[in-house]
Design a protein around this motif. Structure first.
Motif, short mmCIF file in Angstrom:
data_model
loop_
_atom_site.label_atom_id
_atom_site.label_comp_id
_atom_site.label_asym_id
_atom_site.label_seq_id
_atom_site.Cartn_x
_atom_site.Cartn_y
_atom_site.Cartn_z
N MET A 162 -5.84 -1.09 13.46
CA MET A 162 -5.12 -2.33 14.07
C MET A 162 -3.59 -1.82 14.57
N ARG A 177 -2.98 -5.01 24.97
CA ARG A 177 -4.24 -5.38 25.09
C ARG A 177 -5.10 -4.77 26.22
N ASN A 187 -12.26 -3.75 20.80
CA ASN A 187 -12.29 -4.19 19.33
C ASN A 187 -11.38 -4.01 18.47
N PRO A 189 -7.84 -4.73 16.91
CA PRO A 189 -7.11 -6.19 16.91
C PRO A 189 -5.47 -5.54 16.95
N MET A 191 -2.04 -7.10 15.69
CA MET A 191 -1.22 -7.95 14.79
C MET A 191 0.16 -8.18 15.46
N VAL A 239 -0.19 -15.54 21.54
CA VAL A 239 -1.88 -15.91 21.35
C VAL A 239 -2.40 -15.77 22.62
N GLY A 242 -3.14 -12.35 23.93
CA GLY A 242 -4.33 -11.72 23.07
C GLY A 242 -4.22 -11.37 21.68
N ASP A 244 -4.19 -11.15 17.69
CA ASP A 244 -5.13 -11.54 16.86
C ASP A 244 -4.77 -12.14 15.49
N ILE A 245 -3.58 -11.60 15.30
CA ILE A 245 -2.83 -12.06 13.95
C ILE A 245 -1.14 -12.27 14.28
N ALA A 267 -4.81 -18.89 14.41
CA ALA A 267 -4.97 -17.33 14.44
C ALA A 267 -4.56 -17.12 12.63
#
Ligand code: PBG
Ligand code: ZN
Length: 323
Positions: A162, A177, A187, A189, A191, A239, A242, A244-245, A267
């Motif tokens: 990540m 992203r 795939n 992620p 944060m 958000v 893109g 994820d956290i 999220a």
């Protein structure tokens, strides 16, 4: 005859209190943070004076330390790098043989299941200590995005699980992203340090990471501590781009923000108990003024209660032994 509320009924025994406890700290909620230094001295392990118990570590010392922590149940960690050379373009950040890239490869080779999440920023790598490219005293937004994206891809190629951009440039989640997707990491992620305040609580970290800005401050890119509606705009933007956290930082002085982000988005929310929060607890404990373990547990429980799903804390190694 109606009686007054007897709240004490449910507090009479430890078993009863545990039974009705609403918030639980779990080892898997905690992420440890490490500072890795580019050096030929394999035994390099320099205590960070403003963060008792924390060190700048050579790759070899990092390996030993992580081995110990994994034995105690460590699940995830974040990495910060201190390069041998800094320059105007932060080239150490996106060097495929940079110190963080090497640390990621070392850790993943030893512990494939340990979640490795490097911090993505340029301030440890720039000669001026700012989180982006500087021109005429200004931190340029768009030219910085390309370097952040390169850095994130380089970490992904090294094996990161990540990436966590902490620079606070606009549009960086989208840029990262896009770059990750194009490099074959759809795939992986992100944060995002979505809500990062221009905080005086980062003081000890800047000693640890040797990343203090050489002129000015970070107020033109990090957020004003007085603002909370702005926090929701920042989180919404990330958000949309893109993320994820979503991370909120610092943690304890910003629990209202943690709660608002938790309630406004679906999220997962991370909270970062920063260096100054750590150092204040350590200093008071060393003076015998507070009970360190109890204060740490209470602080982290409060951060979870406010809505954080995961917590980045320098106390992770210690806590794994007690939880
Ligand atoms: C780098 C970065 C900082 C922190 C995490 N990533 C410092 C800063 O923004 O000046 C602070 C962490 C801490 O204080 O523990 N951008
Ligand atoms: Zn930075």
């Amino acid at each position: 005859m109606p009686e007054f509320h007897r709240g004490r009924r449910l507090r009479r025994s430890r078993t009863m209190r545990d039974m009705v406890r609403e918030t639980e700290l779990r080892p898997q909620d905690l992420m440890m943070l490490y500072f890795v230094v580019e050096t030929d001295d394999e035994n390099f392990e320099k205590p960070i004076s403003s963060m008792p118990g924390q060190h700048q570590l050579s790759l070899q010392k990092l390996e030993q330390r992580v081995a110990q922590a994994v034995d105690n149940g460590l699940r995830s960690l974040m990495l910060f790098g201190i390069p041998a050379q800094k320059d105007e373009h932060a080239s150490g950040a996106y060097d495929d043989n940079g110190i963080v890239q090497r640390a990621i490869r070392m850790i993943k080779a030893n512990w494939p299941d340990l979640l490795v999440c490097p911090d993505v920023c340029l301030c440890e790598y720039t000669s001026h200590g700012h989180c982006g490219i500087v021109q005429d005293g200004d931190v340029l937004n768009d030219p910085t995005l390309e370097l952040l994206a390169r850095t994130a891809v380089s970490y992904a190629e090294a094996g990161a699980d990540m990436v966590a951009p902490s620079d606070m440039m606009d549009g960086r989640v989208l840029a990262i992203r896009d770059a990750l997707d194009n490099a074959g990491f759809p795939n992986l992620p992100i944060m995002s340090y979505a809500v990062k305040y221009a905080s005086a609580f980062y003081g000890p970290f800047r000693e640890a990471a040797e990343s203090a800005p050489q002129f000015g401050d970070r107020k033109t890119y990090q957020m004003d501590p007085a603002n909370s509606r702005e926090a929701l705009r920042e989180a919404a933007a990330d958000v949309f781009e893109g993320a994820d956290i979503l991370m909120v930082k610092p943690a304890l002085p910003y629990l209202d923000i943690v709660r608002q982000v938790r309630d406004s988005f679906d999220a997962p929310v991370a909270a970062y108990q920063v260096s100054g929060e750590y150092s204040m607890i350590k200093a008071a404990a060393q003076n015998g003024w507070i009970d360190e373990q109890a204060v740490v547990l209470e602080s982290l429980t409060a951060i979870k209660r406010a809505g954080a799903d995961l917590i980045l804390t320098y106390f992770t190694e210690d806590l794994l032994k007690t939880l």
